[in-house]
Design an enzyme around this catalytic site. Structure first.
Site, short mmCIF file in Angstrom:
data_model
loop_
_atom_site.label_atom_id
_atom_site.label_comp_id
_atom_site.label_asym_id
_atom_site.label_seq_id
_atom_site.Cartn_x
_atom_site.Cartn_y
_atom_site.Cartn_z
N ARG A 124 -3.87 6.50 0.08
CA ARG A 124 -4.43 7.71 0.69
C ARG A 124 -3.46 8.48 1.58
NH1 ARG A 124 -9.95 4.92 2.43
NH2 ARG A 124 -8.32 3.47 3.03
N TYR A 154 -14.42 -12.74 -0.03
CA TYR A 154 -15.21 -11.56 -0.41
C TYR A 154 -16.44 -11.95 -1.21
CZ TYR A 154 -11.61 -8.35 1.26
OH TYR A 154 -10.75 -7.65 2.06
N ARG A 167 0.82 -1.22 0.00
CA ARG A 167 0.00 0.00 0.00
C ARG A 167 0.85 1.27 0.00
NH1 ARG A 167 -5.49 -1.02 1.58
NH2 ARG A 167 -6.00 -2.59 0.07
N ARG A 194 -6.61 11.16 -7.45
CA ARG A 194 -7.46 9.98 -7.35
C ARG A 194 -8.92 10.24 -7.74
NH1 ARG A 194 -11.05 7.00 -6.41
NH2 ARG A 194 -11.34 5.50 -4.73
N ASP A 234 -6.26 -3.95 -7.74
CA ASP A 234 -6.84 -4.51 -6.53
C ASP A 234 -7.07 -6.01 -6.75
OD1 ASP A 234 -8.13 -3.35 -3.83
OD2 ASP A 234 -9.24 -5.11 -4.46
#
Ligand code: CP3
Length: 346
Positions: free
Chosen positions: A31, A151, A27, A40, A76
């Site tokens: 952010r 998921y 990561r 973004r 992702d």
């Protein structure tokens, strides 16, 4: 005379001598970087990932700022299943969400054979841009079958994985079919990324630590082994990572990895024992120590480096991803510390 090392990252993955300990951060794009927030936009991250120029720029941002030894593709783990049309989105601040979760054999039809050129053409395009621009290796990646399945079955991030384990225990045939299909997705996606110019791959089984070793061996290891075998001929280093996988480290190596990622809960010496000294290790600074500021970061980073001194093959990383609240200046100092701490193999 010592020749400049073209890639300490790739050399460490292969357990070759290195001129300095290589470092990158899971990561590292995201952010915590003001330049990320600036480009973004506010839509779904999946829209940003589908724009190759933007995704390439975001991948490059931490390489420019920090001078890390590897880039990781901005994408992702749910991108292949999303591209194939399963119906998954990523909700800001939440993670992957599925409106109509995987429940029965009929849901396998919503996972047609994955074709990277057809389902996610933008991923290979981003990799091609990066292969031209980058001076450090690009790490391609995929989600491991278990974590992606979790998921699809839970429909959102979970703490206990009850629905996932219910399917796993109660319908083992469907479970095997789903994991096998997701293994094929990971293989096709990774092969496409390497074909377009990625120099290493990481398989994220982030949530495999929810499983006891016996269950991992029985229900998950075959599919993950298939993924590693399915990219073995490409000749690029293969990294296998999960969180709270202390009890599974030997099995993560057994799946066929060249490098095993270690979270901060396990001392590197223990990880080396559990993996039988057969693989390089990646890790394992606590991301929260970095969040605590430079003093804590320096103390804990030096502990990691000294614990790694006896290893053959160490890639410095955090034990999990950079937290969004992280101060970028602390990561800059951390890269400098790792690069200037003398490596015992010299
Ligand atoms: O810099 C990098 O590491 C490369 C990019 C990357 C992202 N996701 C971008 C992203 C990578 C390697 C991933 C993998 C991923 N995605 C994993 C495995 C790694 C891990 O953390 O264990 C997992 C479990 C996911 C699923 C996922 N996607 C989650 C849990 C989240 C967080 C939700 C949130 O908003 O906090 C995402 C969204 C996501 N993927 C973000 C980023 C930079 C943050 C959201 C955004 O910028 O919109």
């Amino acid at each position: 005379m010592i020749q400049p090392d073209p890639s300490p990252f790739l050399d460490a993955c292969r357990r070759q001598p290195v001129s300095h300990t290589p470092v990158w951060f899971m990561r590292q794009a995201g952010r915590h970087l003001p330049e990320y927030r600036a480009v973004r936009g506010s839509g779904s991250i999946l829209e940003a990932i589908a724009r190759p120029e933007l995704a390439a720029e975001i991948t490059l941002q931490p390489v420019r700022r920090y001078g890390v030894d590897a880039a990781i593709l901005y994408s992702d783990i749910v991108v292949p299943v999303h591209g194939a049309g399963f119906g998954v989105d990523i909700a800001p601040g939440v993670g992957p969400v599925v409106a109509d979760p995987f429940r029965t054999a009929a849901d396998l039809d919503r996972l047609p054979p994955f074709n990277a050129d057809e389902h996610t053409p933008y991923v290979a395009e981003t990799v091609r841009i990066l292969a031209k621009e980058l001076e450090v290796p690009l790490i391609g990646f995929a989600g491991a079958p278990f974590t992606v399945a979790s998921y699809l079955i839970e429909g959102r991030p979970s703490k206990d994985y009850v629905l996932t384990k219910t399917l796993m225990y109660n319908d083992p045939l469907l479970w095997v079919a789903l994991l096998d299909r997701l293994a094929d997705y990971a293989i096709a996606s990774l092969r496409s990324q390497v074909g377009a110019g990625a120099s290493a791959v990481q398989v994220f089984d982030s949530w495999a630590g929810a499983l006891a070793p016996d269950d991992y061996r029985r229900y998950v290891l075959p599919a993950s082994t298939k993924v590693f075998a399915g990219v073995a001929d490409l000749g690029v280093p293969r990294i296998h990572f999960g969180v709270t996988t202390g009890e599974l480290l030997g099995l993560l190596a057994e799946a066929g990895a060249d490098v095993v990622g270690v979270d901060w809960r396990v001392p590197l010496a223990t990880a080396a024992e559990r993996t039988g000294g057969r693989v390089a290790l990646q890790g394992n600074l606590d991301p929260a120590a970095v969040g605590a500021g430079w003093e804590a970061t320096e103390v804990k980073a030096l502990e990691v480096l000294s614990a790694a001194a006896d290893l053959s093959g160490h890639i410095f990383n955090l034990g999990h991803g950079v937290l969004p609240t992280t101060d970028p200046s602390v990561l800059s100092r951390l890269v400098e510390l790792v690069h200037t701490t003398v490596h015992p193999s010299l």
